[in-house]
Design a protein around this motif. Structure first.
Motif, PDB file in Angstrom:
ATOM      1  N   ALA A 139      29.905  44.717  40.834  1.00 30.77           N
ATOM      2  CA  ALA A 139      28.517  44.625  41.318  1.00 30.77           C
ATOM      3  C   ALA A 139      28.049  45.969  41.864  1.00 30.77           C
ATOM      4  O   ALA A 139      26.873  46.320  41.771  1.00 30.77           O
ATOM      5  CB  ALA A 139      28.403  43.542  42.397  1.00 30.77           C
ATOM      6  N   LEU A 140      28.956  46.733  42.443  1.00 24.97           N
ATOM      7  CA  LEU A 140      28.595  48.029  43.020  1.00 24.97           C
ATOM      8  C   LEU A 140      28.635  49.154  41.988  1.00 24.97           C
ATOM      9  O   LEU A 140      28.508  50.327  42.344  1.00 24.97           O
ATOM     10  CB  LEU A 140      29.516  48.368  44.199  1.00 24.97           C
ATOM     11  CG  LEU A 140      29.203  47.622  45.500  1.00 24.97           C
ATOM     12  CD1 LEU A 140      30.297  47.881  46.538  1.00 24.97           C
ATOM     13  CD2 LEU A 140      27.843  48.062  46.059  1.00 24.97           C
ATOM     14  N   GLY A 196      41.419  48.153  48.880  1.00 25.99           N
ATOM     15  CA  GLY A 196      41.080  46.871  49.495  1.00 25.99           C
ATOM     16  C   GLY A 196      40.739  45.771  48.509  1.00 25.99           C
ATOM     17  O   GLY A 196      40.316  44.693  48.914  1.00 25.99           O
ATOM     18  N   ILE A 197      40.916  46.024  47.208  1.00 30.79           N
ATOM     19  CA  ILE A 197      40.594  45.009  46.196  1.00 30.79           C
ATOM     20  C   ILE A 197      41.869  44.238  45.879  1.00 30.79           C
ATOM     21  O   ILE A 197      42.835  44.808  45.384  1.00 30.79           O
ATOM     22  CB  ILE A 197      40.031  45.652  44.922  1.00 30.79           C
ATOM     23  CG1 ILE A 197      38.798  46.496  45.273  1.00 30.79           C
ATOM     24  CG2 ILE A 197      39.702  44.585  43.875  1.00 30.79           C
ATOM     25  CD1 ILE A 197      38.293  47.345  44.118  1.00 30.79           C
ATOM     26  N   ARG A 238      34.945  41.388  41.284  1.00 28.76           N
ATOM     27  CA  ARG A 238      33.513  41.125  41.040  1.00 28.76           C
ATOM     28  C   ARG A 238      32.638  41.991  41.936  1.00 28.76           C
ATOM     29  O   ARG A 238      31.620  42.534  41.491  1.00 28.76           O
ATOM     30  CB  ARG A 238      33.198  39.642  41.293  1.00 28.76           C
ATOM     31  CG  ARG A 238      33.676  38.715  40.201  1.00 28.76           C
ATOM     32  CD  ARG A 238      33.071  37.314  40.332  1.00 28.76           C
ATOM     33  NE  ARG A 238      33.501  36.608  41.520  1.00 28.76           N
ATOM     34  CZ  ARG A 238      34.593  35.852  41.607  1.00 28.76           C
ATOM     35  NH1 ARG A 238      35.384  35.702  40.554  1.00 28.76           N
ATOM     36  NH2 ARG A 238      34.907  35.242  42.723  1.00 28.76           N
ATOM     37  N   ALA A 239      33.032  42.137  43.194  1.00 29.36           N
ATOM     38  CA  ALA A 239      32.241  42.957  44.119  1.00 29.36           C
ATOM     39  C   ALA A 239      32.227  44.414  43.657  1.00 29.36           C
ATOM     40  O   ALA A 239      31.197  45.090  43.711  1.00 29.36           O
ATOM     41  CB  ALA A 239      32.795  42.842  45.536  1.00 29.36           C
ATOM     42  N   ALA A 240      33.368  44.899  43.193  1.00 31.58           N
ATOM     43  CA  ALA A 240      33.438  46.284  42.713  1.00 31.58           C
ATOM     44  C   ALA A 240      32.540  46.476  41.497  1.00 31.58           C
ATOM     45  O   ALA A 240      31.830  47.481  41.380  1.00 31.58           O
ATOM     46  CB  ALA A 240      34.884  46.645  42.379  1.00 31.58           C
ATOM     47  N   LEU A 245      35.063  51.855  50.901  1.00 27.48           N
ATOM     48  CA  LEU A 245      34.671  51.692  49.497  1.00 27.48           C
ATOM     49  C   LEU A 245      33.230  51.226  49.327  1.00 27.48           C
ATOM     50  O   LEU A 245      32.561  51.617  48.365  1.00 27.48           O
ATOM     51  CB  LEU A 245      35.639  50.726  48.797  1.00 27.48           C
ATOM     52  CG  LEU A 245      35.473  50.586  47.285  1.00 27.48           C
ATOM     53  CD1 LEU A 245      35.619  51.918  46.572  1.00 27.48           C
ATOM     54  CD2 LEU A 245      36.484  49.586  46.738  1.00 27.48           C
ATOM     55  N   PHE A 246      32.736  50.394  50.265  1.00 23.37           N
ATOM     56  CA  PHE A 246      31.347  49.932  50.152  1.00 23.37           C
ATOM     57  C   PHE A 246      30.368  51.102  50.185  1.00 23.37           C
ATOM     58  O   PHE A 246      29.285  51.024  49.605  1.00 23.37           O
ATOM     59  CB  PHE A 246      31.009  48.966  51.303  1.00 23.37           C
ATOM     60  CG  PHE A 246      30.795  47.559  50.839  1.00 23.37           C
ATOM     61  CD1 PHE A 246      31.846  46.664  50.831  1.00 23.37           C
ATOM     62  CD2 PHE A 246      29.558  47.126  50.401  1.00 23.37           C
ATOM     63  CE1 PHE A 246      31.667  45.361  50.398  1.00 23.37           C
ATOM     64  CE2 PHE A 246      29.359  45.827  49.965  1.00 23.37           C
ATOM     65  CZ  PHE A 246      30.415  44.938  49.958  1.00 23.37           C
ATOM     66  N   ASP A 261      41.740  40.518  44.928  1.00 25.97           N
ATOM     67  CA  ASP A 261      41.556  39.249  44.233  1.00 25.97           C
ATOM     68  C   ASP A 261      40.339  39.346  43.315  1.00 25.97           C
ATOM     69  O   ASP A 261      39.653  40.376  43.260  1.00 25.97           O
ATOM     70  CB  ASP A 261      41.428  38.078  45.218  1.00 25.97           C
ATOM     71  CG  ASP A 261      40.300  38.279  46.218  1.00 25.97           C
ATOM     72  OD1 ASP A 261      39.394  39.102  45.959  1.00 25.97           O
ATOM     73  OD2 ASP A 261      40.322  37.613  47.269  1.00 25.97           O
ATOM     74  N   ALA A 276      37.447  38.023  43.489  1.00 21.97           N
ATOM     75  CA  ALA A 276      36.178  38.262  44.187  1.00 21.97           C
ATOM     76  C   ALA A 276      36.015  39.754  44.473  1.00 21.97           C
ATOM     77  O   ALA A 276      34.909  40.298  44.369  1.00 21.97           O
ATOM     78  CB  ALA A 276      36.136  37.455  45.488  1.00 21.97           C
ATOM     79  N   GLY A 277      37.106  40.411  44.820  1.00 23.36           N
ATOM     80  CA  GLY A 277      37.050  41.846  45.049  1.00 23.36           C
ATOM     81  C   GLY A 277      36.692  42.605  43.778  1.00 23.36           C
ATOM     82  O   GLY A 277      35.918  43.564  43.805  1.00 23.36           O
TER      83      GLY A 277
END
Lengths: 340, 340
Positions: free
Chosen positions: B224-225, B212-213, B220-222, B192-193, B215, B217-218
């Motif tokens: 962010a991307l 893989g997401i 938020r990371a998604a 996914l990254f 929680d 934080a996951g």
């Protein structure tokens, strides 16, 4: 200030064979952590590179070694491998008797430790696990931090238990060699979105994210998932200061770069490369090849002959899964563009 | 407010076989987007589930269909498959002559479109590409958004060109069936990254991150991307409102869950499952199996017999690569815990 003593939480990934001190220096001076890959350097070449770094920057830097078990040659496997390559050798008019050992990859050892001890590098990182406890202890004696790559949660726990000061969570997206060392089963390798938070939860040492991170948004996403810094490789392959070959640069900028795969054909260990003729025709992982790094021997003259014709058909075209927007430019510009 | 009309940018992934309206309703009421997986529902069952949703919530929801080509049975392949399974059939005393068709997976068609037209669901999502342009147009006529999964940049571009209103970037980390439809070469599947930012750059429609997401934080990371929302599956498998079997729940909470792999053994298409006996003994992808979903037929009685003994040895134990911290609880609590 990043927890690793640099202005930016950005680490330039060590990339053996495509960069040396020049790239590391440029990244250090731009506020990131530059890395010197030592896996393919002789002791003398290593000393020269370290002298170059010391002469150019007083910033912190990272030196990276492989720490595989040196392989025992297997004559039957080697014969089988050359047999499999014989149509290609014939195509390029290469006498199989002329095949040499190829570019080696020396695991970290006392002789290399003697060289770096003169320079006391602040960070010494490893790939494929860790060297002997004695070598780890020796490096730590001058105050160096010891880092290594983990491709599974189990490896991260093992590294922390063996004294690693930081763990690099290497997602499946990453280019070049997979760092796995507890299991060779590639189905155990995880994408970074899954690997990073699970390693973060399993260890107490700082975690560095690697794999598929190519811009500031990627660095922000890695930090959101609990990393203390992001390690970036492919985004530097087109930089002015990298030694990436013209053939490799061309492949990275063409449509072929959209398709990478793990292959052991070039060295004997799985590594991510842009899919080229050899990988397509033999299958990236289907042949029994000599143990790492011995597979390189018979590939080396093919690679040289094909590259002389402008072809990357037998070259390891290391690249991660996210190179479509990598661009040329100075390493300083690239480093600053990664600021989260 | 998320761009999809929900309070939270969280979509509960449709998971055929392990959940129905109950989970979708709970997620909708908690501020996420609940999804009803329709791939394994008869028209009558589909109507019942939609009636249940309409009775319980006026929130927006998503209904998901598979849109594979219905396979032509291949008698030789089927015989070979039963032959390969014959030691297991013998072990459980199953008469091969008793093997039926197994639970089917119906691709979206006019009959199913008739059923959902009565309810005009606001979002209709697909897996394995898109149905015919006529069916897409029919769904859009009542104002529904059409979504589908992309596992490569090429698939994302194709979906946008065919009129998809949003693209779900399905990273390799995701549990259950891979959504690929332009190439069956699994080396083209991306973590996914790497997948998410490249799809974000390639299309102008909203992108949803999946894989893989698990929680906040996951999520938020998604974001962010570049994702506009995150689709979360495995994190709901242990929820009170999921129909996940006791055997499946047990596997998700045990050490085996750390090792998932893509396998086509259970249905004929690659899907991510916790590695169990069948996958270990046959190899997850090495057997020639009947085309999706026909492989299920001969597995079904084995699964039933093993489950009756409390064993998940022949069950599809769908799971993503990041389940180690999934926890039981109400779907409402899980949904709220995902708020970025």
């Amino acid at each position: 200030m990043s927890p690793f003593g640099t202005a930016l939480p950005v680490i330039q990934a060590p990339m053996a064979g495509v960069q040396g001190a020049r790239l590391a220096i440029a990244v250090c001076e731009a506020g990131g952590l530059g890395s010197l890959p030592a896996a393919m350097l002789s002791p003398d070449a290593l000393r020269r590179e370290l002298l170059a770094i010391r002469a150019a920057t007083d910033r912190r830097f990272n030196i990276n070694f492989f720490c595989h078990q040196a392989p025992s040659p297997d004559a039957a496997r080697e014969t089988q491998w050359r047999q499999r390559l014989s149509p290609y050798l014939a195509e390029f008019g290469i006498d199989p008797a002329s095949i040499g050992a190829g570019p080696g990859r020396q695991p970290f050892n006392d002789e290399l430790a003697d060289v770096i001890a003169e320079f006391e590098p602040p960070i010494v990182s490893f790939h494929f696990g860790l060297p002997t406890p004695e070598l780890v202890a020796r490096v730590k004696r001058w105050g160096a931090q010891v880092w290594s790559s983990a491709t599974t949660v189990e490896e991260a726990r093992w590294l922390q238990a063996q004294g690693a000061d930081a763990v690099i969570a290497q997602g499946l997206e990453a280019g070049g060699h997979r760092g796995h060392f507890l299991s060779a089963d590639l189905s155990r390798q995880l994408g970074l979105f899954a690997l990073l938070p699970q390693i973060r939860a399993a260890v107490s040492v700082p975690v560095i994210a690697a794999g598929g991170i190519a811009d500031a948004a990627g660095v922000r996403a890695a930090l959101a998932l609990g990393a203390q810094a992001a390690q970036v490789g492919s985004a530097y392959l087109l930089s002015d200061e990298a030694d990436t070959s013209a053939i490799h640069r061309g492949a990275l900028q063409g449509p072929a770069a959209a398709h990478t795969a793990l292959t052991h054909l070039f060295t004997g260990r799985p590594a991510r490369s842009i899919v080229n003729r050899l990988m397509r025709e033999l299958g990236p992982l289907s042949e029994p090849v000599p143990a790492f790094p011995l597979a390189t021997g018979a590939i080396a003259p093919l690679r040289a002959a094909a590259e002389a014709r402008g072809l990357g058909d037998f070259s390891p075209l290391w690249a991660g899964q996210n190179v479509s927007r990598c661009s040329a430019g100075s390493a300083a510009e690239i480093t600053r563009s990664l600021a989260p």
